[in-house]
Structures are given as C-alpha cells and as structure tokens.
Design a protein around this motif. Sequence first.
Motif, PDB file in Angstrom:
ATOM      1  N   ALA A  37       0.644  -0.780  -0.111  1.00  0.00           N
ATOM      2  CA  ALA A  37       0.230  -0.302   0.333  1.00  0.00           C
ATOM      3  C   ALA A  37       0.874   1.461  -0.643  1.00  0.00           C
ATOM      4  N   HIS A  38       0.499   2.733  -0.774  1.00  0.00           N
ATOM      5  CA  HIS A  38       1.577   3.806  -1.019  1.00  0.00           C
ATOM      6  C   HIS A  38       0.345   4.643  -0.455  1.00  0.00           C
ATOM      7  N   VAL A  39       0.681   5.386   0.410  1.00  0.00           N
ATOM      8  CA  VAL A  39      -0.577   6.499   1.085  1.00  0.00           C
ATOM      9  C   VAL A  39       0.495   7.931   0.355  1.00  0.00           C
ATOM     10  N   ALA A  40      -0.595   8.722  -0.245  1.00  0.00           N
ATOM     11  CA  ALA A  40       0.135   9.136  -1.353  1.00  0.00           C
ATOM     12  C   ALA A  40       0.335  10.665  -0.140  1.00  0.00           C
ATOM     13  N   ASP A  44       4.818  14.389  -2.478  1.00  0.00           N
ATOM     14  CA  ASP A  44       4.414  13.046  -3.323  1.00  0.00           C
ATOM     15  C   ASP A  44       6.001  13.646  -4.366  1.00  0.00           C
ATOM     16  N   GLY A  45       4.436  14.184  -5.202  1.00  0.00           N
ATOM     17  CA  GLY A  45       5.221  15.294  -6.355  1.00  0.00           C
ATOM     18  C   GLY A  45       6.524  15.849  -6.316  1.00  0.00           C
ATOM     19  N   ASP A  46       7.341  16.659  -4.580  1.00  0.00           N
ATOM     20  CA  ASP A  46       8.529  16.912  -4.558  1.00  0.00           C
ATOM     21  C   ASP A  46       9.471  16.359  -4.548  1.00  0.00           C
ATOM     22  N   LEU A  47       8.915  14.725  -4.011  1.00  0.00           N
ATOM     23  CA  LEU A  47       9.908  14.022  -3.729  1.00  0.00           C
ATOM     24  C   LEU A  47       9.974  12.744  -4.728  1.00  0.00           C
TER      25      LEU A  47
END
Length: 76
Positions: A37-40, A44-47
Amino acid sequence: MRMPVSALAALAALAVAGCSHPAQTTAATPAAAASTAHVATPWDGDLKALARARSVQSVIDRQAAQQRRQIDAESH
C-alpha cells in the motif's frame, strides 16, 4: 414549514448513498496488502522531482568526469 415528500426522499437517498462503502478487494494476507500500500502525501510530487533532479545531476557528473579524462589524456 413542510418539506415536499420528493425532497425528503432525495435527502434520504443521499444520506444512504453517502454512508455506504464501496466494495473493497482484499489481498491474500493483510501483511501483503500493508507492504504494497502507498499512502499519497502532498510531498510525493516534490520527492519525485528531487529524485529526478538527482538522477540528472549524476548523469551530468559522469559526463563531466569523462570529458575531464579525455582532456587530460589529450594534454599529456
């Protein structure tokens, strides 16, 4: 003030629809589902952009090192 019956029925339908949960698929084991599972997050965009910038910088560094080696080889 009386509400029309149709408005009351529409509100009841919205309340029931809002409280219902969509069907969820289950994994074979809960541990497997938790590990994949990935928690948004808002970052996330910056990383992702940071990882891409690091990747581009490493390519630039490798090309610069190769160019320095070529220049050194030609000058000696």
